[in-house]
Write a protein that holds these residues in place. Structure first.
Motif, PDB file in Angstrom:
ATOM      1  N   UNK A  86      58.122 -32.623  66.603  1.00  0.00           N
ATOM      2  CA  UNK A  86      58.909 -33.898  66.552  1.00  0.00           C
ATOM      3  C   UNK A  86      59.905 -33.839  66.300  1.00  0.00           C
ATOM      4  N   UNK A  87      60.939 -33.238  67.016  1.00  0.00           N
ATOM      5  CA  UNK A  87      62.519 -33.964  67.396  1.00  0.00           C
ATOM      6  C   UNK A  87      63.028 -34.999  67.723  1.00  0.00           C
ATOM      7  N   UNK A  88      63.793 -35.636  67.372  1.00  0.00           N
ATOM      8  CA  UNK A  88      64.492 -36.648  67.701  1.00  0.00           C
ATOM      9  C   UNK A  88      65.349 -36.334  68.206  1.00  0.00           C
ATOM     10  N   UNK A  89      66.196 -37.171  69.351  1.00  0.00           N
ATOM     11  CA  UNK A  89      67.955 -36.573  69.781  1.00  0.00           C
ATOM     12  C   UNK A  89      68.768 -36.109  69.449  1.00  0.00           C
ATOM     13  N   UNK A  90      68.643 -36.658  67.987  1.00  0.00           N
ATOM     14  CA  UNK A  90      69.631 -36.419  67.680  1.00  0.00           C
ATOM     15  C   UNK A  90      69.396 -34.965  66.885  1.00  0.00           C
ATOM     16  N   UNK A  91      68.176 -34.361  66.140  1.00  0.00           N
ATOM     17  CA  UNK A  91      68.207 -32.807  66.120  1.00  0.00           C
ATOM     18  C   UNK A  91      68.285 -31.801  66.744  1.00  0.00           C
ATOM     19  N   UNK A  92      67.829 -32.288  68.490  1.00  0.00           N
ATOM     20  CA  UNK A  92      68.142 -31.610  69.665  1.00  0.00           C
ATOM     21  C   UNK A  92      69.022 -31.747  69.739  1.00  0.00           C
ATOM     22  N   UNK A  93      70.094 -32.405  69.215  1.00  0.00           N
ATOM     23  CA  UNK A  93      72.120 -31.777  69.780  1.00  0.00           C
ATOM     24  C   UNK A  93      72.115 -31.058  68.804  1.00  0.00           C
ATOM     25  N   UNK A  94      71.331 -31.119  67.090  1.00  0.00           N
ATOM     26  CA  UNK A  94      71.733 -30.409  66.312  1.00  0.00           C
ATOM     27  C   UNK A  94      71.712 -29.688  66.596  1.00  0.00           C
ATOM     28  N   UNK A  95      70.494 -28.379  67.192  1.00  0.00           N
ATOM     29  CA  UNK A  95      70.130 -27.166  67.843  1.00  0.00           C
ATOM     30  C   UNK A  95      71.038 -26.419  69.086  1.00  0.00           C
ATOM     31  N   UNK A  96      71.949 -27.731  69.715  1.00  0.00           N
ATOM     32  CA  UNK A  96      72.358 -27.151  70.477  1.00  0.00           C
ATOM     33  C   UNK A  96      73.740 -26.674  70.051  1.00  0.00           C
ATOM     34  N   UNK A  97      73.885 -28.231  69.405  1.00  0.00           N
ATOM     35  CA  UNK A  97      75.285 -27.946  68.937  1.00  0.00           C
ATOM     36  C   UNK A  97      75.625 -26.295  67.817  1.00  0.00           C
ATOM     37  N   UNK A  98      74.701 -25.679  67.185  1.00  0.00           N
ATOM     38  CA  UNK A  98      74.632 -24.733  65.644  1.00  0.00           C
ATOM     39  C   UNK A  98      74.522 -23.503  66.576  1.00  0.00           C
ATOM     40  N   UNK A  99      73.307 -24.382  68.423  1.00  0.00           N
ATOM     41  CA  UNK A  99      73.701 -22.392  68.937  1.00  0.00           C
ATOM     42  C   UNK A  99      75.080 -22.249  69.862  1.00  0.00           C
ATOM     43  N   UNK A 100      76.026 -23.059  69.800  1.00  0.00           N
ATOM     44  CA  UNK A 100      76.937 -22.831  69.824  1.00  0.00           C
ATOM     45  C   UNK A 100      78.837 -22.252  69.428  1.00  0.00           C
ATOM     46  N   UNK A 101      78.108 -22.825  67.988  1.00  0.00           N
ATOM     47  CA  UNK A 101      78.870 -22.998  67.344  1.00  0.00           C
ATOM     48  C   UNK A 101      78.027 -20.961  66.826  1.00  0.00           C
ATOM     49  N   UNK A 102      77.279 -20.690  66.946  1.00  0.00           N
ATOM     50  CA  UNK A 102      77.258 -19.414  66.546  1.00  0.00           C
ATOM     51  C   UNK A 102      76.677 -18.592  67.805  1.00  0.00           C
ATOM     52  N   UNK A 103      77.510 -19.211  69.312  1.00  0.00           N
ATOM     53  CA  UNK A 103      77.510 -18.043  70.341  1.00  0.00           C
ATOM     54  C   UNK A 103      78.887 -17.709  70.588  1.00  0.00           C
ATOM     55  N   UNK A 104      79.986 -19.097  69.742  1.00  0.00           N
ATOM     56  CA  UNK A 104      81.760 -19.373  70.003  1.00  0.00           C
ATOM     57  C   UNK A 104      81.803 -18.059  69.122  1.00  0.00           C
ATOM     58  N   UNK A 105      81.251 -17.886  67.871  1.00  0.00           N
ATOM     59  CA  UNK A 105      82.069 -17.213  66.840  1.00  0.00           C
ATOM     60  C   UNK A 105      81.531 -15.642  67.000  1.00  0.00           C
ATOM     61  N   UNK A 106      80.373 -15.480  67.736  1.00  0.00           N
ATOM     62  CA  UNK A 106      79.434 -13.571  68.023  1.00  0.00           C
ATOM     63  C   UNK A 106      80.584 -13.661  69.312  1.00  0.00           C
ATOM     64  N   UNK A 107      81.158 -14.316  69.858  1.00  0.00           N
ATOM     65  CA  UNK A 107      81.767 -13.832  70.682  1.00  0.00           C
ATOM     66  C   UNK A 107      83.755 -13.725  70.549  1.00  0.00           C
ATOM     67  N   UNK A 108      84.153 -12.896  70.269  1.00  0.00           N
ATOM     68  CA  UNK A 108      85.250 -13.343  69.269  1.00  0.00           C
ATOM     69  C   UNK A 108      85.900 -12.027  69.439  1.00  0.00           C
ATOM     70  N   UNK A 109      84.808 -10.691  69.062  1.00  0.00           N
ATOM     71  CA  UNK A 109      85.344  -9.918  68.845  1.00  0.00           C
ATOM     72  C   UNK A 109      85.939  -9.135  70.629  1.00  0.00           C
ATOM     73  N   UNK A 110      85.790 -10.413  71.565  1.00  0.00           N
ATOM     74  CA  UNK A 110      85.543  -9.955  73.065  1.00  0.00           C
ATOM     75  C   UNK A 110      87.447 -10.478  72.812  1.00  0.00           C
ATOM     76  N   UNK A 111      87.808 -11.432  72.358  1.00  0.00           N
ATOM     77  CA  UNK A 111      89.273 -12.035  71.715  1.00  0.00           C
ATOM     78  C   UNK A 111      90.192 -10.803  71.821  1.00  0.00           C
ATOM     79  N   UNK A 112      89.175 -10.065  70.752  1.00  0.00           N
ATOM     80  CA  UNK A 112      90.528  -8.893  69.095  1.00  0.00           C
ATOM     81  C   UNK A 112      90.682  -8.093  70.762  1.00  0.00           C
ATOM     82  N   UNK A 113      89.879  -7.243  71.093  1.00  0.00           N
ATOM     83  CA  UNK A 113      89.803  -5.564  71.780  1.00  0.00           C
ATOM     84  C   UNK A 113      89.617  -5.824  72.910  1.00  0.00           C
ATOM     85  N   UNK A 114      89.987  -6.771  73.876  1.00  0.00           N
ATOM     86  CA  UNK A 114      90.237  -6.581  75.211  1.00  0.00           C
ATOM     87  C   UNK A 114      92.187  -6.267  75.455  1.00  0.00           C
ATOM     88  N   UNK A 115      91.662  -6.045  76.376  1.00  0.00           N
ATOM     89  CA  UNK A 115      94.001  -5.477  76.664  1.00  0.00           C
ATOM     90  C   UNK A 115      94.407  -5.021  77.994  1.00  0.00           C
TER      91      UNK A 115
END
Length: 302
Positions: free
Chosen positions: A136-165
């Motif tokens: 049982x997850x409402x729309x707000x809960x589902x949106x929260x899962x997706x937002x959290x997922x993409x926040x984690x994704x954006x944080x984990x991808x930061x090294x690509x900005x640092x090391x790419x040359x």
């Protein structure tokens, strides 16, 4: 033995950017270029078809399942639409600036992490849905899962900005990872292998093994097609990602042993094994859309 050189001469790169492009092309990029071209030609329309299918068949899947699979298809589509630029860079030269190099690399990593985290979340969600019948997850809960997922994704991808040359090799310019030290190189390779392979694969295997033990007597796993499909999802992930991460581990060993020959071998074949991972972006949404369509006939919607 001398230290391995991971640094780049910035003045050489900047002066080369103003030179006319070489008319030659690199034959070593042909195999990964062909693989990436097939991924683009098959994966882009395939992911679009999955998005359309999910939009038209809302009633056949639980709301959370549909949201996660839409997220998976969008992640893979985001990854695949950038491939023409990388294919051209493999065969000819990198023609864009450093900002584009960093942003496109970051986008690729975001889409890959997004895809893998979504696949992992789908494995957990399927286990909970079938074993406990309802989530049982409402729309707000589902949106929260997706937002959290993409926040984690954006944080984990930061090294690509640092090391790419931008890296210059004679008349050739490429967008590559450049590391400031051996420690940074080893740390990022091991982190990538842990977060992009070991952890998601372990969770998927655990979820499906537990699922099989809990519902082995039901129609969900008595259906041979479903059993083959679930097995195929795990095997496909393993086969397409294992070569890339094997080369990561070999590169770590080469750095720790200061073996320049082994490290050069790993770097020369990185494009080929890396291209195989994009095949997963073609297959993931199709496999999961088909799996959920079959599964929904044997388990209650959440």
């Amino acid at each position: 033995m001398e230290q391995l050189n991971f640094t780049t001469n910035a003045s050489n790169i900047s002066s080369t950017l103003d030179d006319p492009l070489s008319a030659s092309w690199d034959s070593s990029g042909l195999v990964p270029g062909v693989v990436l071209s097939l991924c683009f030609l098959l994966g882009v329309p395939g992911n679009i078809a999955v998005i359309v299918f999910l939009g038209r068949n809302r009633q056949q899947l639980s709301s959370l399942s549909r949201s996660l699979m839409l997220n998976l298809a969008v992640s893979d589509l985001l990854c695949l639409i950038t491939l023409p630029l990388w294919i051209y860079a493999l065969l000819y030269n990198w023609t864009l600036d450093l900002v584009a190099c960093k942003v496109l690399a970051y986008l690729i990593y975001c889409s890959i992490y997004g895809s893998l985290l979504t696949v992992t979340a789908l494995s957990i969600q399927r286990y909970l849905q079938v074993v406990y019948m309802q989530i049982w997850l409402g729309q707000a809960g589902q949106r929260g899962i997706l937002v959290l997922l993409w926040v984690i994704v954006m944080i984990l991808s930061i090294p690509a900005l640092v090391v790419r040359q931008l890296v210059k090799d004679e008349n050739w310019i490429s967008c590559q990872a450049q590391y400031s030290s051996h420690a940074q190189h080893v740390a990022l390779l091991l982190t990538e292998t842990l977060l992009l392979f070991v952890l998601p694969f372990s969770i998927m295997v655990f979820a499906y093994i537990r699922l099989h033990k809990r519902v082995n007597g039901t129609a969900f796993f008595n259906n041979p097609r479903m059993t083959r499909l679930v097995t195929g999802i795990i095997v496909t992930f393993f086969l397409l990602w294992m070569p890339y991460h094997m080369f990561n581990v070999l590169a770590v060993a080469a750095i720790l042993l200061r073996n320049e020959v082994l490290l050069k071998f790993c770097m020369e074949h990185q494009s080929t094994v890396g291209a195989l991972t994009f095949v997963n972006s073609c297959l993931d949404p199709l496999l999961y859309a088909f799996a959920s369509r079959k599964a929904c006939t044997t388990c209650r919607n959440a």
